[in-house]
Scaffold this active site. Structure first.
Site, PDB file in Angstrom:
ATOM      1  N   ARG A  47      21.078   4.054   4.473  1.00  0.00           N
ATOM      2  CA  ARG A  47      20.258   5.233   4.178  1.00  0.00           C
ATOM      3  C   ARG A  47      19.968   5.281   2.683  1.00  0.00           C
ATOM      4  O   ARG A  47      18.861   5.600   2.252  1.00  0.00           O
ATOM      5  CB  ARG A  47      20.947   6.541   4.630  1.00  0.00           C
ATOM      6  CG  ARG A  47      20.169   7.772   4.188  1.00  0.00           C
ATOM      7  CD  ARG A  47      20.601   9.100   4.805  1.00  0.00           C
ATOM      8  NE  ARG A  47      21.966   9.149   5.238  1.00  0.00           N
ATOM      9  CZ  ARG A  47      23.026   9.284   4.437  1.00  0.00           C
ATOM     10  NH1 ARG A  47      22.868   9.428   3.139  1.00  0.00           N
ATOM     11  NH2 ARG A  47      24.240   9.303   4.935  1.00  0.00           N
ATOM     12  N   TYR A  99      -4.069  18.447   5.302  1.00  0.00           N
ATOM     13  CA  TYR A  99      -3.667  17.993   6.636  1.00  0.00           C
ATOM     14  C   TYR A  99      -2.898  19.104   7.368  1.00  0.00           C
ATOM     15  O   TYR A  99      -2.016  19.741   6.786  1.00  0.00           O
ATOM     16  CB  TYR A  99      -2.801  16.735   6.474  1.00  0.00           C
ATOM     17  CG  TYR A  99      -2.269  16.184   7.753  1.00  0.00           C
ATOM     18  CD1 TYR A  99      -3.110  15.536   8.648  1.00  0.00           C
ATOM     19  CD2 TYR A  99      -0.921  16.305   8.077  1.00  0.00           C
ATOM     20  CE1 TYR A  99      -2.618  15.024   9.841  1.00  0.00           C
ATOM     21  CE2 TYR A  99      -0.424  15.789   9.257  1.00  0.00           C
ATOM     22  CZ  TYR A  99      -1.279  15.157  10.141  1.00  0.00           C
ATOM     23  OH  TYR A  99      -0.786  14.653  11.314  1.00  0.00           O
ATOM     24  N   ASP A 171      -1.998  13.584  -2.017  1.00  0.00           N
ATOM     25  CA  ASP A 171      -1.870  12.841  -0.758  1.00  0.00           C
ATOM     26  C   ASP A 171      -3.024  11.836  -0.736  1.00  0.00           C
ATOM     27  O   ASP A 171      -4.179  12.208  -0.570  1.00  0.00           O
ATOM     28  CB  ASP A 171      -1.928  13.819   0.420  1.00  0.00           C
ATOM     29  CG  ASP A 171      -1.840  13.133   1.779  1.00  0.00           C
ATOM     30  OD1 ASP A 171      -2.225  11.946   1.884  1.00  0.00           O
ATOM     31  OD2 ASP A 171      -1.416  13.789   2.749  1.00  0.00           O
ATOM     32  N   LYS A 196      -1.487   5.288   8.533  1.00  0.00           N
ATOM     33  CA  LYS A 196      -2.930   5.132   8.592  1.00  0.00           C
ATOM     34  C   LYS A 196      -3.329   3.771   7.980  1.00  0.00           C
ATOM     35  O   LYS A 196      -2.968   2.758   8.522  1.00  0.00           O
ATOM     36  CB  LYS A 196      -3.596   6.324   7.899  1.00  0.00           C
ATOM     37  CG  LYS A 196      -2.957   7.693   8.274  1.00  0.00           C
ATOM     38  CD  LYS A 196      -3.186   8.105   9.714  1.00  0.00           C
ATOM     39  CE  LYS A 196      -2.319   9.292  10.151  1.00  0.00           C
ATOM     40  NZ  LYS A 196      -2.427  10.484   9.355  1.00  0.00           N
TER      41      LYS A 196
HETATM   42  C1  PLP Z   1      -1.506  11.658   9.173  1.00  0.00           C
HETATM   43  C2  PLP Z   1      -1.472  12.346   7.862  1.00  0.00           C
HETATM   44  C3  PLP Z   1      -0.289  12.921   7.368  1.00  0.00           C
HETATM   45  C4  PLP Z   1       0.995  12.942   8.160  1.00  0.00           C
HETATM   46  O1  PLP Z   1       1.534  11.676   8.302  1.00  0.00           O
HETATM   47  P1  PLP Z   1       2.454  11.235   9.535  1.00  0.00           P
HETATM   48  O2  PLP Z   1       2.688   9.797   9.257  1.00  0.00           O
HETATM   49  O3  PLP Z   1       1.676  11.500  10.787  1.00  0.00           O
HETATM   50  O4  PLP Z   1       3.696  12.068   9.486  1.00  0.00           O
HETATM   51  C5  PLP Z   1      -0.326  13.491   6.103  1.00  0.00           C
HETATM   52  N1  PLP Z   1      -1.463  13.532   5.377  1.00  0.00           N
HETATM   53  C6  PLP Z   1      -2.624  13.021   5.837  1.00  0.00           C
HETATM   54  C7  PLP Z   1      -3.841  13.101   4.990  1.00  0.00           C
HETATM   55  C8  PLP Z   1      -2.668  12.409   7.088  1.00  0.00           C
HETATM   56  O5  PLP Z   1      -3.828  11.920   7.538  1.00  0.00           O
END
Ligand code: PLP
Length: 382
Positions: A47, A99, A171, A196
């Protein structure tokens, strides 16, 4: 120092084994041997640190121009760890179209722990500045919003933040370091849902955080180790591998998106196309200055006469699914799918109508993708 595309492939060298393997091994070990009871070991428990995860963490730190990276079991686990560096009573300004999962984390979780939040349209720098209070500690936003692709200037926000001694948290999921490196524009913390574009194949859930400043790195590391939402060695390896092809995938995403935007803008069944590559908007102006491309997400409003539900169901190549950023093209109906949790009033506030469609443009042949959109649109002609 090599250039970005070379760094994607060779950025972090793999030299910790004696097999000659060109890739870092998947170290499936939860614990590590101490040579003596009082030894100062680099690795003690997985961890706290794992060599496969550490490779990915170095890789993303390098690509974002930071000094330390941190890998988490999801994008939301990464965002959780970043917000966890604040204290009860601290105030954070957040983009008003972030998001949905982040919005839920903030509203239904962090508020209980006495963090305060104000939502602001971060494209409006004056509104951001006006929202700053004595206890404000950070400004958090996404450079491109989802699903309407409104663009915020990282430079403008970071400038305000610096004047007021606040952190800028970005983000960077939609752009990736291939299209924008927020730290170089003045941001302090960069976050990814690596699920993504970085993973890129819809086969893993993962999150990343990158920072430049050492003390901030210690705080994020404390969160990561204390909260424990770390990325597994297998999944770290999948993201590591995905990152190596980010540049070639992204070039195709961009080229296909541009062709699809061109097609959509010429069709009478389309009322409006949302894409920062389209000239004549503030979004385009900012994106042109601060990004290397306009991304692979394209949204549009169907004309009122077209049944949006029937339209998305008539597409064949575009799979009807949420998420984005992978090799395959996806389509979704935000008001019924990704943004279904919003009330009718909130949907209207966000500009999400029942006619709004979001595409995540994949890396297939552009003609085939356009053909699929064309046959679905043509099917509504009498
Ligand atoms: C999908 C997404 C998240 C969340 O990520 P996860 O991997 O699904 O927990 C956060 N910010 C954006 C812009 C996203 O598209």
């Amino acid at each position: 120092m090599t250039n970005f595309d070379t760094n994607l492939v060779h950025g972090v060298c793999c030299s910790d084994n004696n097999t000659g393997a060109v890739n870092v091994p998947i170290y499936n070990s939860s614990t590590y041997v101490y040579q003596s009871a009082d030894a100062k070991v680099k690795w003690d428990y997985a961890r706290s640190g794992n060599p496969t995860r550490a490779f990915l963490e170095e890789q993303i730190a390098l690509l974002e121009g930071g000094t330390r990276g941190f890998a988490f079991s999801s994008g939301l686990a990464a965002i959780h760890a970043a917000f966890a560096i604040f204290e009860p009573g601290d105030h954070v300004i957040i983009g008003d179209k972030i998001y949905g999962g982040t919005f839920r984390l903030v509203n239904q979780y962090f508020k209980k722990w006495q963090l305060e939040f104000t939502t602001v349209d971060t494209q409006d720098a004056a509104a951001v500045e006006a929202a700053i209070k004595p206890n404000t500690k950070a400004i958090y936003f996404e450079t491109f919003t989802n699903p309407l692709l409104r663009v915020t200037s990282v430079k403008a926000i970071a400038e305000i933040a610096k004047q007021h001694h606040l952190l800028t948290i970005v983000d960077n999921t939609f752009l990736t370091p291939y299209l924008q490196q927020p730290l170089k524009l003045g941001a302090d913390i960069v976050i990814h849902s690596a699920t993504k574009y970085l993973g890129g194949h819809s086969d893993v859930i993962a999150g990343l955080v990158v920072v430049e400043e050492a003390e901030l790195g210690e705080k994020i590391y404390f969160s990561q180790n204390a909260l424990g939402g770390v990325l597994s060695p297998e999944d770290s390896n999948l993201i590591r591998r995905g990152i190596q092809t980010l540049g070639v995938r992204m070039d195709r995403h961009l080229a296909n998106a541009a062709k699809i935007v061109d097609f959509l803008t010429k069709r009478s069944e389309i009322a409006k196309v949302y894409y920062p590559g389209i000239e004549g908007s503030v979004d385009h102006e900012i994106a042109q200055k601060e990004c290397r491309g306009f991304g692979g997400i394209v949204s549009f409003d169907l004309a009122a006469a077209i049944d949006s539900k029937a339209f998305v169901e008539r597409l064949n190549l575009f799979k009807l699914a949420v998420s984005l950023g992978a090799v395959e093209s996806l389509v979704e109906l935000p008001y019924k799918m990704s943004h279904a949790e919003l009330s009718a009033a909130d949907l209207q506030d966000c500009g999400i109508s029942t006619q709004l469609i979001r595409l995540s443009v994949g890396i297939e042949d552009a003609q085939d993708l356009i053909g699929d959109l064309a046959q679905a649109l043509d099917s509504f002609k009498k």
